[in-house]
Design an enzyme around this catalytic site. Sequence first.
Site, PDB file in Angstrom:
ATOM      1  N   LYS A 147       0.858  -1.195   0.000  1.00 21.07           N
ATOM      2  CA  LYS A 147       0.000   0.000   0.000  1.00 21.07           C
ATOM      3  C   LYS A 147       0.891   1.241   0.000  1.00 21.07           C
ATOM      4  CE  LYS A 147      -4.398   1.625   1.933  1.00 21.07           C
ATOM      5  NZ  LYS A 147      -5.186   1.458   0.711  1.00 21.07           N
ATOM      6  N   GLU A 180      -8.178  -5.274 -10.327  1.00 22.91           N
ATOM      7  CA  GLU A 180      -8.998  -4.586  -9.337  1.00 22.91           C
ATOM      8  C   GLU A 180      -9.366  -3.216  -9.883  1.00 22.91           C
ATOM      9  OE1 GLU A 180      -6.655  -4.052  -5.777  1.00 22.91           O
ATOM     10  OE2 GLU A 180      -4.836  -3.658  -6.946  1.00 22.91           O
ATOM     11  N   LEU A 204      -3.999  -5.072  -4.340  1.00 23.59           N
ATOM     12  CA  LEU A 204      -3.931  -4.696  -2.938  1.00 23.59           C
ATOM     13  C   LEU A 204      -5.134  -5.348  -2.264  1.00 23.59           C
ATOM     14  CD1 LEU A 204      -2.601  -2.993  -0.691  1.00 23.59           C
ATOM     15  CD2 LEU A 204      -4.279  -1.217  -1.229  1.00 23.59           C
TER      16      LEU A 204
END
Length: 288
Positions: A147, A180, A204
């Site tokens: 992240k 994603e 993530l």
Amino acid sequence: MEGIAYVNCAFMSLDEAKVSIEDRGFQFGDGVYEVIKTYNGIPFAQEAHLERLERSANMLELPLPKNRLELEKLINEAVRRCSFQDAIVYLQITRGCAPRLHAFPNKVKPTLVLTVRRARPMPEELYEYGASAIIAPDERWLRCDIKSICLLPNVLAKEKASRAGAFEAILTRNDGRITEGTTSNVFIVKSGKLYTAPEGNWILSGVTRAITLRLARREGITVIEDFFSPEILMSADEVFITNTSIEVMPVVSIDKQPIGDGQPGQVTRRLAKLFKAEILQYIAQAKL
């Protein structure tokens, strides 16, 4: 009050918060972050968020200036000072200030920045009628599981979605794998089964994603963590996205084409309701 900031060792107003131009977060994007949402003044899933922060920092060999217990106390103090019932807590840690050289500097103190702002509720029509999305190329680096504050490819794709009048951009790699969204994890429902990209360096893995998968399995929904193609995405019965801020949000059109019957699906609504119940249970236990 708009919110509050904490920089290194002191609380201050947001407009007073500053970091050095020599900070490696500013110079290189050399840092990590987390976003935590509070409900009724309680940080939701705080332990899971801080665990991911530690993992991201470890993968960058970035020492945290405070341990997890100290970070929990800091977050709780910041939330208490703001007195917002529903807030967004943003926590960022960079490698610190040093002359601009690519290699890690020696004996530098990490920079810790925390902000708390009032949570702005998403428009209810996005949940009642569903959001729209576009498909965009996934141009991010190969360690999406970290992240990191290096988010330029996400920014560019999100801007592309915004200019198209869409809420989110769903990302696909050159080999045809959906990964994603720019700020979310993506799920599809096909013949009653729930699909989402697997954990690993391509995505993530969100805290909301993990809770949603746990709830789905508890309800007896078959979960398949595997990549799927844009063609399978477009032919899905249902699509939804998740993250800390939006929770579970239905997507009813992609590239201006309807998904399923163009309405939020039953599985999506069911999981969204279960997630809301999970929040209420968490808050109730935290107040005991």
